[in-house]
Motif scaffolding. Structure first.
Motif, PDB file in Angstrom:
ATOM      1  N   ALA A 311      40.135  40.210  42.191  1.00 40.24           N
ATOM      2  CA  ALA A 311      40.585  39.420  43.164  1.00 40.24           C
ATOM      3  C   ALA A 311      41.951  38.688  41.967  1.00 40.24           C
ATOM      4  O   ALA A 311      43.017  38.677  42.761  1.00 40.24           O
ATOM      5  N   HIS A 330      31.265  40.791  43.351  1.00 44.20           N
ATOM      6  CA  HIS A 330      32.469  40.460  43.072  1.00 44.20           C
ATOM      7  C   HIS A 330      32.564  40.939  41.729  1.00 44.20           C
ATOM      8  O   HIS A 330      33.695  41.757  41.006  1.00 44.20           O
TER       9      HIS A 330
ATOM     10  N   PRO B  34      34.084  31.068  41.431  1.00 47.93           N
ATOM     11  CA  PRO B  34      34.131  31.910  42.632  1.00 47.93           C
ATOM     12  C   PRO B  34      35.367  32.185  43.764  1.00 47.93           C
ATOM     13  O   PRO B  34      35.664  32.924  43.979  1.00 47.93           O
ATOM     14  N   ALA B  35      36.333  31.688  43.148  1.00 46.71           N
ATOM     15  CA  ALA B  35      37.814  32.071  43.604  1.00 46.71           C
ATOM     16  C   ALA B  35      38.283  34.131  42.896  1.00 46.71           C
ATOM     17  O   ALA B  35      38.551  34.562  44.038  1.00 46.71           O
ATOM     18  N   CYS B  36      37.650  34.051  42.220  1.00 48.94           N
ATOM     19  CA  CYS B  36      38.609  35.138  41.387  1.00 48.94           C
ATOM     20  C   CYS B  36      37.414  35.914  40.601  1.00 48.94           C
ATOM     21  O   CYS B  36      37.429  36.636  40.702  1.00 48.94           O
ATOM     22  N   GLY B  37      36.242  35.046  40.422  1.00 47.77           N
ATOM     23  CA  GLY B  37      35.518  36.081  39.223  1.00 47.77           C
ATOM     24  C   GLY B  37      35.298  34.845  37.962  1.00 47.77           C
ATOM     25  O   GLY B  37      35.006  35.813  36.939  1.00 47.77           O
ATOM     26  N   ASP B  38      36.533  34.493  37.183  1.00 47.69           N
ATOM     27  CA  ASP B  38      37.230  34.315  35.957  1.00 47.69           C
ATOM     28  C   ASP B  38      35.980  33.584  35.634  1.00 47.69           C
ATOM     29  O   ASP B  38      35.133  32.893  36.226  1.00 47.69           O
ATOM     30  N   MET B  39      35.397  33.369  34.409  1.00 45.86           N
ATOM     31  CA  MET B  39      34.804  32.630  33.919  1.00 45.86           C
ATOM     32  C   MET B  39      35.326  32.163  32.425  1.00 45.86           C
ATOM     33  O   MET B  39      35.434  33.127  31.932  1.00 45.86           O
ATOM     34  N   HIS B 106      44.450  28.001  39.953  1.00 41.76           N
ATOM     35  CA  HIS B 106      42.764  27.984  39.807  1.00 41.76           C
ATOM     36  C   HIS B 106      41.936  28.528  37.954  1.00 41.76           C
ATOM     37  O   HIS B 106      41.531  27.896  37.834  1.00 41.76           O
ATOM     38  N   PRO B 150      38.742  29.623  47.174  1.00 49.50           N
ATOM     39  CA  PRO B 150      39.950  31.310  46.474  1.00 49.50           C
ATOM     40  C   PRO B 150      40.537  31.276  47.398  1.00 49.50           C
ATOM     41  O   PRO B 150      41.302  32.877  47.741  1.00 49.50           O
ATOM     42  N   LEU B 151      40.632  31.237  48.818  1.00 51.64           N
ATOM     43  CA  LEU B 151      41.809  31.849  49.757  1.00 51.64           C
ATOM     44  C   LEU B 151      42.929  30.837  49.392  1.00 51.64           C
ATOM     45  O   LEU B 151      44.336  31.501  49.470  1.00 51.64           O
ATOM     46  N   GLN B 183      32.946  36.073  53.195  1.00 49.50           N
ATOM     47  CA  GLN B 183      32.855  36.408  51.858  1.00 49.50           C
ATOM     48  C   GLN B 183      32.522  35.898  50.885  1.00 49.50           C
ATOM     49  O   GLN B 183      32.520  36.312  49.946  1.00 49.50           O
ATOM     50  N   PHE B 184      33.365  34.293  50.993  1.00 52.35           N
ATOM     51  CA  PHE B 184      32.922  33.420  49.664  1.00 52.35           C
ATOM     52  C   PHE B 184      32.057  32.589  50.311  1.00 52.35           C
ATOM     53  O   PHE B 184      32.068  31.904  49.388  1.00 52.35           O
TER      54      PHE B 184
END
Lengths: 373, 211
Positions: A311, A330, B34-39, B106, B150-151, B183-184
């Motif tokens: 993403a 994801h 949740p936007a991009c899955g980063d942590m 984000h 996320p959009l 999807q989100f």
């Protein structure tokens, strides 16, 4: 682009600059027309099609738009308003289907399995009396999965439904004969085979009911209005002729090297798509616990251009619809990387890419809070 | 080669500072997007007398902006008191980095959230959170400002993704302007619950999707 393609095109920018005319036109125009027809012949013979069954377009997006909208519009009053497309199609098909949905068409988005194969039983069940078109791609743009077009085309023939296939990524690299398979429409593009950008083609089987997508002149058998892109067509024709069996074997060997080495030398890697039934030039792997944009950026700094379904990489912040389509979460998309090979790559490039990947993934995993053993 | 990032971002991305974890940290924060899955995970060692952050490390499962921001905010927080470190904002981090592409906002928010979560963790463990504030709609909304849309890459409050919030007898109701099968949807629901769960007087969280 292949230099030989440019060489073939060059005269058509200068000495043979004229637009194509009929055989009754001025001689410069008939020369252009002859060039255009020779280029068409290259594509026709590759597909084992008949004369008049291929039109030139501006690329795969226009070809697929023409196929989907043209057939849907032509048959909506005669047959019905239902079309079927797979969930992992390219946006040129997917978004065209969505546009048709807004025009009142009923669209079935067909599921694919974990390797990306279209649900054949699901297709059989989804076809109704109202169905005017099925559109299922040949080879997938991201994970490389090659569909069973034989089974798909047989079902469509049996149910008397037109079949379109987007062969943008497979054309010339995988056998595709319209003599052997009852496929009605095929999307192709030059940019994926070292040809110029801005030129594509659409195979339309004789007697297929299809409306014009753009209004204007009567070019391309009155199916594609507008002055023909002659240098582009010449370039496309040349690009088709230049693809050899040997080259495809070489692409496959590099692809296999990257897949095998990634799986054996780097821990926690998953292959996306099927091991055998995949495009000869495509490898797509998920490197767990790391993020794809970070990988592509570091690869770029080392001189390798790879792509990711993460993403973070997209403008929309949406992860790849293909990876999600195959049921991937994801996380699967987050660390997915696509390697594609071309004519100018060598085995040493494949080795160097894996060496670089191995180093980059190890480094990013050191930073990652996940996957600590 | 041309990259969409400033030299400073690239430098911090290539050679991030303060990478790793701290064994037995005094405070630990883990934030996910949740936007991009980063942590991102942030670990701190705090001097019990002076409340100064004496050591700070981070780990990231994220993109270049995420790694670069975490690198720069951990630099900024080092040797600062907890109260000073709390004032580090994503805006400051972004300025320090010479700007970030807007869609990547984000990512920097996430790193700052990680730092704040680590500080909150320390404060909770050391009884520094004194008064228990009653959860009001305002508190709920301010917490929801930390949930990304996320959009857009901006938070769900600012982007009007939240149609309605209410709280009654410890039950929070949040109405989201998205179809339930988006999807989100599940990621946003999870993130909303995550942000509200720790409030001491919240018993249940109802996330409702409409569209």
């Amino acid at each position: 682009m292949d230099e030989r393609v440019l060489e073939a095109m060059t005269p058509y920018f200068f000495d043979r600059y004229a637009v194509a005319t009929s055989e009754f036109g001025y001689s410069m125009g008939t020369e252009s027309k002859e060039g255009l027809e020779r280029a068409r012949e290259s594509i026709i013979s590759k597909l084992e099609a008949s004369s008049g069954e291929v039109i030139f377009t501006s690329g795969d997006t226009e070809s697929s738009n023409t196929a989907l909208k043209g057939v849907s519009w032509a048959l909506k009053d005669k047959k019905g308003k239902h079309i079927i497309v797979s969930k992992i199609e390219d946006f040129s098909v997917l978004n065209t289907a969505k546009a048709l949905q807004k025009q009142g068409f009923d669209v079935t988005f067909l599921d694919v399995d974990a390797e990306g194969f279209a649900d054949i039983d699901g297709l059989r069940k989804a076809i109704t009396k109202e169905t005017v078109l099925v559109s299922i791609q040949h080879g997938n743009q991201e994970i490389g999965t090659v569909q069973d077009l034989k089974a798909i085309s047989e079902i469509c023939e049996e149910k008397d439904v037109l079949l379109h296939t987007d062969a943008t990524h497979s054309f010339t690299r995988l056998p595709l004969s319209v003599k052997e398979l009852p496929i009605d429409l095929i999307t192709m593009s030059a940019h994926t085979i070292h040809g110029p950008k801005g030129i594509g083609a659409l195979f339309i089987r004789k007697d297929t009911q299809i409306n014009k997508f753009m209004d204007g002149g009567f070019q391309e058998f009155n199916l594609r209005a507008g002055v023909e892109n002659i240098p582009g067509a010449i370039g496309f024709g040349k690009a088709v002729e230049l693809v050899t069996e040997e080259e495809i074997r070489h692409l496959k060997a590099m692809r296999d090297r990257v897949i095998d080495k990634s799986l054996s030398e780097i821990p926690d890697v998953t292959l996306n798509g099927n091991r055998e039934k995949r495009l000869p030039h495509n490898a797509n792997l998920t490197f767990h616990y790391v993020e794809g944009e970070s990988i592509t950026l570091l690869m770029d700094m080392k001189g390798f251009a790879v792509s990711t379904g993460s993403a973070c990489f997209s403008r929309s912040l949406e992860s790849s619809h293909v990876i999600r389509g195959i049921g991937g979460d994801h996380e699967r998309a987050h660390g997915s990387v696509r390697f594609t090979f071309g004519r100018y790559n060598h085995m040493v490039d494949a080795d160097a890419a894996i060496e670089a990947m191995s180093e980059i993934v190890a480094r990013l995993r050191e930073i990652s809070p996940l996957g600590r053993k | 080669m041309k990259f969409p990032y400033s030299e400073k971002v690239l430098e911090h991305f290539r050679n991030p500072h303060n990478v790793g974890n701290i064994e037995n940290p005094d405070g630990k924060g883990l934030e996910g997007s949740p936007a991009c899955g980063d942590m991102v995970a942030v670990y701190i060692k705090v001097n019990p007398e002076t409340k100064v952050i004496e050591d700070i490390k981070f780990e990231s499962y994220g993109c270049a902006s995420n790694i670069a921001t975490a690198s720069v905010i951990t630099d900024l927080a080092r040797e600062k008191t907890l109260d000073e470190a709390k004032k580090i904002t994503w805006k400051l981090a972004s300025e320090e980095l010479g700007g970030l592409p807007p869609i990547k906002a984000h990512c920097s928010v996430l790193a700052v959230e990680g730092l704040r979560a680590a500080i909150r963790d320390y404060e909770e463990k050391h009884g520094l959170v004194i008064e228990k504030e009653t959860t009001t709609e305002e508190v709920v909304r301010s917490r929801l400002k930390h949930v990304m849309n996320p959009l857009t890459g901006l938070d769900i409050i600012r982007t009007n993704l939240i149609l309605k919030t209410s709280i009654e007898d410890g039950v929070v109701r949040v109405v989201v302007d998205l179809p339930a099968d988006h999807q989100f949807a599940s990621a946003i629901k999870e993130d909303i619950s995550e942000k509200l769960r720790s409030l001491w007087d919240v018993k249940r969280i109802n996330v409702v999707f409409i569209a």
